[in-house]
Design an enzyme around this catalytic site. Structure first.
Site, PDB file in Angstrom:
ATOM      1  N   ARG B 327      18.535 -42.050   8.107  1.00  0.00           N
ATOM      2  CA  ARG B 327      17.460 -41.056   8.111  1.00  0.00           C
ATOM      3  C   ARG B 327      17.992 -39.653   7.821  1.00  0.00           C
ATOM      4  NH1 ARG B 327      11.859 -40.399   9.454  1.00  0.00           N
ATOM      5  NH2 ARG B 327      11.662 -42.657   9.637  1.00  0.00           N
ATOM      6  N   GLU B 728       8.038 -36.264  16.137  1.00  0.00           N
ATOM      7  CA  GLU B 728       9.353 -35.733  15.798  1.00  0.00           C
ATOM      8  C   GLU B 728       9.352 -34.484  14.908  1.00  0.00           C
ATOM      9  OE1 GLU B 728      10.199 -39.783  14.397  1.00  0.00           O
ATOM     10  OE2 GLU B 728      12.210 -39.443  15.160  1.00  0.00           O
TER      11      GLU B 728
END
Lengths: 493, 776
Positions: B327, B728
């Site tokens: 990621r 997030e």
């Protein structure tokens, strides 16, 4: 002599005669009473999740003291009413602080919430009842950590709830509470346990002196903001505990013409305005000293007797030329505070001797003072470097310098070489002053640790002194500080 | 019946009565009264034993002797448990890789790693006894820092990266080049409720486990594997966590496993609650990274080539590092088009705790890398960093990411110009330049930084959600789904969806604890996916029941099912208005099934990791932050003067909850990059293992002027009520504070690169300031 700890819960007396000396108030609440609304977040007084309020009569006034129950001994609740988060709602009606927290979306995971509610409940009842501003709310919740919200909604909730007249069930029943609390206030020595294991809280200096002579191996507890961690973190068994919080007269503050005399058990919260009256930097230092809960419990005497190299009051008091009073039995002696700190973990306190008071001289007209602190966080953090500077200035010349540091050595310590180098210099001699500042490298050989490297400590120590000299020389603190500017200096950034 | 005002008809959307409203958190009243029960608050079954862990005294080496005689003899001790007592497999790794032993067998991999557990009659008895072990070891030299690991060449996983175009020739042809290194620190989660589990034995070895976990199904599966039992024998339940932030995604499992194993062996209920210090010393954190970059660009600041390597400190085991570091790579483009680029990674093994998920899951570190690159370009060219940022934005024709996904929903150009105006960025930039010229000790800095965050698990199979809805005869609704509540407001959002579906008000809907026996095989509540996947699953379940009730009502009243509607606690059938409970009771009596499961699998996803190509993300969330700071160049002290946040949540399910995520995420991101410093000593001991030494922000650290707004947007993809994930992404808004600090330092020597590393503690800021002055 009383043989049981006594405090109020929901108006009713609770009496503990068998409790372990080191039982914390949080363990009492959660494990014995099964009142689990109050949370343990860190068990060291740094997160505030365990905040409860002790309602006491202090100086004739009903006070609502927010404290960390995780590192407060159950015995320290003696004589108070212990109020927890479960107690605030009036039936189905939430307390104004609780309602505001709901309305402003002040809780997310909710684990810190009881602590915030109780801290704000303390603010709700704080005198004067004038509406607090944002800064006041920050200050009241400086000992509470929240990891979810980013605080903004909590601060808004505090502003909403704590504005206007107080009208909760606690203000309504204050008279009854006074009566019930007065009934607990017997003025007797408290001694729970036996000769080898006890929790004692003497009621007079004489009782304290004789008890401590008989048990010099006992641990003296002021606010337990450090001793509490010996219990919760080091898992130490402390069989003999003498709590000083009930000793009559030991919490006296005598504000005289030239000095202020603080009894050993004066809390940081109580000392704050008096120290701030000496110099506004001392006021700011007290704000930053710790979160409100720790300032409310912790004592001036404890911060000294503890002997920590990173305690925040000793460097300031040393620079001011404070004198310590110690007592053993009937014998009372005094010594300059700086002589009390001998080495790491070693102080000039004889067996059976206790700190009785500290006398702090006020500033004379030709004296200037600065106290500056570096830490990773502004509020509620232990110093990496703490600088206290007192200069006697004749005209534009430094006639005398008294400079002490914390975090730079194994004890709070004077910067003698630097003081000598500064003496006689003009405030308008930048080259000379810069050279003197560098002499700090002779005075100190700081260490690397998790708070700062040795290199940063020295550079920071020098920068703080340079700042103090620039300010005393006339520069406005708006030009020298990002925070904590001095009263009178303009506020624009 | 008082219908609510129709305030929700924007954008031609049908009137919504519950969704989009600012409803409080489902547990708000319980939070403020102390009535919300966390696991440590539950009444313990009679005879509950308490556990404590004995840890390794070294970071790396062999365990050669373990004398537990004194532990066994300590007051209150009932049992001691070691690796030898595990009936199944000694592994609690999230991905079943076998590299996460519950107890050390022989090889010690980090300081504090569990050697044994003590079960005793009280918490204090267990903790005191655990200190009495005599441990003998043979010490090996540990790898502590990323550099140590790079030097030794040890990794937990293979190198991986994206290679697009020809970066070598692009760099060679570039009119300008800049290269550098950036260190990005890790971060402790500091969930206020520490790790905890309570395991209660049932019949025939069954276990019911209360675990503070973001991933109950994984706890279930790991415990079954550890004990050699079928998964069906293990039930895991979690009503709420006192914060998670990723720290309870994979790393709650070990604590549940200790409790489960001890309960299995002793046949007593067993509770495992580490002290805060043990929790911090034994659990993984956000990965710290070392980033090396070499960028080529033209006079306008346009990036022509970027060669970068991200080296992540993974700790002793892989844990979730595969996904985390992937990621990071997926976000090294952030908002910018990279034509010719190598984005590579190393997954470094160190003898420290195994680093794990943390809000953003590597994305923040990837973004930090590219934002530093952008700043370097601006410094070199003497341009405003904002102009360099906008110059490199994705745009039509420049809209394919390094991993081959075409950006279809980019709103950053509009979003940026909106915040540029509302923050008065240009005027303040000029004002700051003037201020800095006249200020000796203090300098100000400003930065406006965008973010783009990909939404979906990159592990494709996790993009599924399940739910279970029951409607009872009085009309009350029982709602279960696979998501967990850790404070983010997931439960209230999904309850809103279900209430909206049935046209009922919120008190009808009872949100239940997440429970593996109600909803099985769940995905972790992670990757910001909670409301996307579970909201859709709950909608599916509720719609199934609603359709059955509607069909029944249509038949009974002889109208078309399309003329049956559900609103204001009633069912409207043609001209009849029937209270919801009455209609439900009638349906029950007519033998209509009033319970349903629901399921959702995110569409459109495909990802070929070997080729580094596909569509790993369903959509992107966007945002931007403008931060202004004041620093002291002689001490490194920092003050955040003002922050403006503008964030895209699509069409919000609950704007108040979303604002809470944005503000909280920002402050957490700011903390990561400023005061939060993890210090390991050369022996591998974590020195910042409590809030006394590890400093998360307090209220005082808030920007003095803090302005937060939602960007008016929808989701072009068909998500739950066109909302976007919000858990997030806002954390990365904190990067603006870091960039503003660098901007302030840059004023000391314009044109020079600023060697500021994260976290920007006072010490780090002062160090960077000194470097600027000394190289002038």
């Amino acid at each position: 002599m009383r043989r049981e700890i006594a405090f109020l819960r929901r108006g009713q007396p609770v009496r503990l005669s068998q409790a372990a000396p080191s039982l914390t108030l949080l363990d009492y609440l959660r494990l014995e009473e099964r009142a689990t609304g109050t949370k343990e977040g860190c068990a060291e007084g740094d997160c505030g999740a365990c905040t409860v309020v002790l309602r006491r009569v202090v100086g004739g006034e009903v006070a609502y003291q927010a404290v960390n129950s995780c590192i407060l001994l159950a015995g320290q609740a003696d004589g108070s009413e212990v109020i927890t988060v479960e107690d605030l709602a009036d039936g189905d009606r939430l307390h104004p602080v609780q309602q505001a927290m709901v309305d402003h979306h002040g809780s997310q995971c909710g684990f810190c919430t009881p602590g915030f509610v109780m801290a704000l409940f303390g603010l709700y009842h704080a005198p004067p009842s004038a509406s607090p501003d944002r800064d006041a709310v920050h200050e009241w919740i400086s000992g509470n950590l929240c990891r979810c919200t980013g605080y903004r909604p909590i601060v808004d909730a505090g502003l909403t709830a704590c504005t206007g007249a107080r009208s909760d069930q606690f203000s309504a029943n204050e008279a009854a509470a006074r009566t019930a609390l007065a009934a607990l206030d017997d003025g007797e020595d408290l001694f729970v346990g036996g000769d080898t294991r006890f929790f004692a809280a003497p009621a007079s200096i004489a009782s304290l002196a004789s008890l401590y002579l008989a048990h010099p191996d006992a641990v003296l507890v002021g606010g337990a903001t450090d001793v509490g961690l010996w219990i919760t973190k080091q898992l130490r068994d402390l069989p003999k505990i003498i709590w000083l919080g009930r000793v009559r007269g030991l919490d006296a503050i005598e504000d005289m013409d030239a000095t202020i005399n603080f009894g050993a058990t004066v809390t940081h919260e109580a000392a704050w305005p008096h120290l701030a009256s000496i110099d506004s930097d001392l006021g700011e230092l007290m704000r930053r000293f710790a979160g409100r809960q720790v300032r409310t419990a912790g004592t001036i005497g404890g911060n000294i007797a503890n002997g920590s190299p990173i305690g925040d009051t000793p460097p300031a008091l040393i620079a001011l030329g404070a004198t310590l009073t110690l007592q053993k039995g009937d014998t009372v002696r005094t010594l300059p505070l700086e002589d009390f700190f001998i080495a790491y973990g070693k102080q000039a306190r004889h067996q059976g001797e206790f700190v009785r008071a500290v006398e702090v001289p006020k500033l004379k007209p030709n004296e200037s003072f600065r106290a500056l602190k570096l830490a990773k966080r502004y509020d509620q953090d232990i110093s990496a470097v703490m600088a206290a500077v007192k200069l006697t200035v004749e005209g534009r010349h430094i006639a005398e310098a008294s400079i002490a540091y914390g975090g730079m050595a194994a004890t709070p310590k004077r910067a003698s070489a630097t003081e000598a180098a500064l003496t006689g210099l003009s405030l308008d001699d930048p080259t000379g002053l810069d050279a003197a500042v560098l002499r700090l490298a002779e005075d100190f050989s700081p260490i690397d640790d998790m708070r700062a490297s040795a290199k940063y400590r020295l550079a920071g120590a020098q920068a703080l002194l340079a700042k103090a000299l620039a300010e005393i020389g006339g520069m406005s603190s708006t030009e020298t500080r990002v925070f904590g500017r001095r009263a009178g200096d303009a506020t624009a950034a | 019946m008082r219908p609510l005002p129709d305030t929700n008809t924007v954008n031609g959307e049908a009137t919504l009565r519950v969704v989009r409203r600012d409803l409080p958190h489902d547990s708000a009243r319980k939070h403020v009264t102390g009535g919300a029960a966390y696991i440590d608050d539950l009444r313990e079954p009679e005879g509950t034993l308490h556990l404590a862990i004995g840890g390794a005294p070294i970071a790396r080496g062999k365990l050669t002797g373990l004398n537990l005689t004194a532990v066994r003899a300590a007051p209150g001790v009932v049992a001691i448990i070691t690796a030898a007592d595990i009936p199944g497999t000694n592994d609690v790794s999230a991905l079943g890789l076998g590299d996460d032993p519950l107890f050390v067998d022989s090889q010690i991999s980090f300081h504090g790693q569990a050697l044994f557990a003590v079960a005793a009659t009280s918490r204090d008895a267990a903790r005191k006894a655990a200190l009495l072990a005599k441990v003998e070891t043979e010490t090996e030299t540990p790898n502590i820092s990323v550099e140590d690991g790079l030097q030794s060449g040890e990794t937990v996983l293979n190198d991986y990266g994206f290679v697009v175009g020809d970066v070598a020739s692009a760099l060679a042809k570039s009119p300008h080049r800049a290269s550098g290194t950036l260190h990005i620190g890790g971060q402790e989660h500091f969930y206020l409720e520490g790790q905890i589990a309570l395991a209660i034995p049932g019949e025939e070895g069954d276990l019911h486990i209360f675990s503070s976990t973001q991933h109950p199904s994984e706890v279930q599966h790991i415990v079954a594997h550890l004990l050699g039992l079928p998964q069906a024998a293990i039930t895991v339940e979690v009503r709420r966590m006192g914060g998670g932030f990723g720290g309870k995604e994979s790393q709650a499992s070990a604590w549940a496993a200790y409790a489960a194993l001890a309960a299995h062996i002793t046949k007593h209920a067993c509770k495992m609650r580490p002290d805060r210090d043990a929790d911090m010393a034994m659990t993984g954190k956000r990965h710290d990274f070392r980033v090396d970059y070499d960028v080529g660009f033209d006079d306008s600041g346009l990036i022509l080539g970027l060669d970068t390597t991200l080296a992540a400190r993974c700790g002793y085991s892989a844990d979730l590092s595969a996904g985390v570091v992937d990621r990071a790579l997926f976000h090294t483009d952030n908002a910018y088009y990279l034509s010719d680029t190598n984005i590579l990674s190393k997954r470094v093994r160190t003898n420290t705790v195994s680093n794990t998920a943390f809000r953003g899951f590597g994305g923040p570190q990837g973004m930090m890398a590219i934002e530093r690159v952008i700043d370097c370009i601006a410094w070199r060219l003497g341009l405003d960093p904002l102009d360099v940022r906008m110059r490199n934005y994705y745009a039509p024709g420049r809209d394919v990411t390094p991993y081959g996904q075409t950006i279809e929903d980019n709103v950053l150009p509009e979003l940026t110009s909106q915040i540029e105006r509302s923050s008065d960025y240009r005027a303040r930039r000029n004002e700051i330049t003037t201020f800095n010229a006249g200020s000796r000790f203090l300098k100000r800095g400003i930065a406006l930084v965008p973010l783009k965050f990909g939404i979906s698990f990159t592990a494709q199979h996790l993009n599924q959600g399940s739910a279970l809805v029951h409607v009872y005869r009085d009309g009350s609704v029982h709602l279960n789904h696979g998501g967990t509540e850790m404070g983010q407001g997931l439960f209230v959002k999904i309850a809103q969806v279900v209430a909206e579906t049935f046209g009922i008000s919120m008190p009808y809907v009872k949100v239940m604890a997440t429970h593996t026996a109600k909803v099985p095989n769940t995905s972790p509540t992670a990757a910001s996916s909670g409301s996307d996947i579970n909201g859709m699953a709950a909608l599916d379940a509720a719609m199934a029941i609603r359709n059955r009730i509607a069909a029944f009502a249509a038949e009974r009243y002889q109208v078309d099912a399309a003329h049956v509607s559900f609103r204001d606690d009633t069912v409207i059938v043609g001209n009849e208005v029937i209270p919801f409970p009455e209609m439900v009771e009638a349906a029950y009596r007519a033998r209509v099934h009033l319970s349903s499961t629901g399921f959702y699998a995110t569409p459109k996803l495909h990802w070929d990791r070997d080729k580094g190509h596909g569509r790993p993300f369903f959509y992107f969330a966007y945002g931007a932050a403008c931060a202004e700071v004041l620093i002291d160049t002689t001490t490194g002290e920092l003050r955040v003067l003002r922050t403006d946040l503008l964030h895209d949540v699509g069409r919000s399910l609950n704007p108040a909850i979303d604002i809470g995520q944005i503000e909280g995420g920002f402050v957490q991101g700011m903390g990561w990059l400023t005061g939060e410093e993890l210090v390991f000593d050369d022996k591998g001991r974590l020195r910042t293992h409590a809030p006394s030494t590890y400093k998360i922000p307090t209220a005082f650290d808030l920007p003095e002027d803090f302005r937060v707004a939602l960007f008016d947007n929808t989701n072009r993809e068909d998500t739950i009520y066109r909302s976007k994930a919000v858990g997030e992404p806002p954390l990365m808004l904190g990067i603006a504070v870091f960039a503003a600090i660098a901007d302030a330092i840059h004023s000391l020597a314009p044109g020079k690169p600023v060697p500021l590393n994260a976290p920007a503690t006072a010490e780090s800021i002062l160090h960077a300031c000194s470097c600027m002055v000394s190289i002038r």
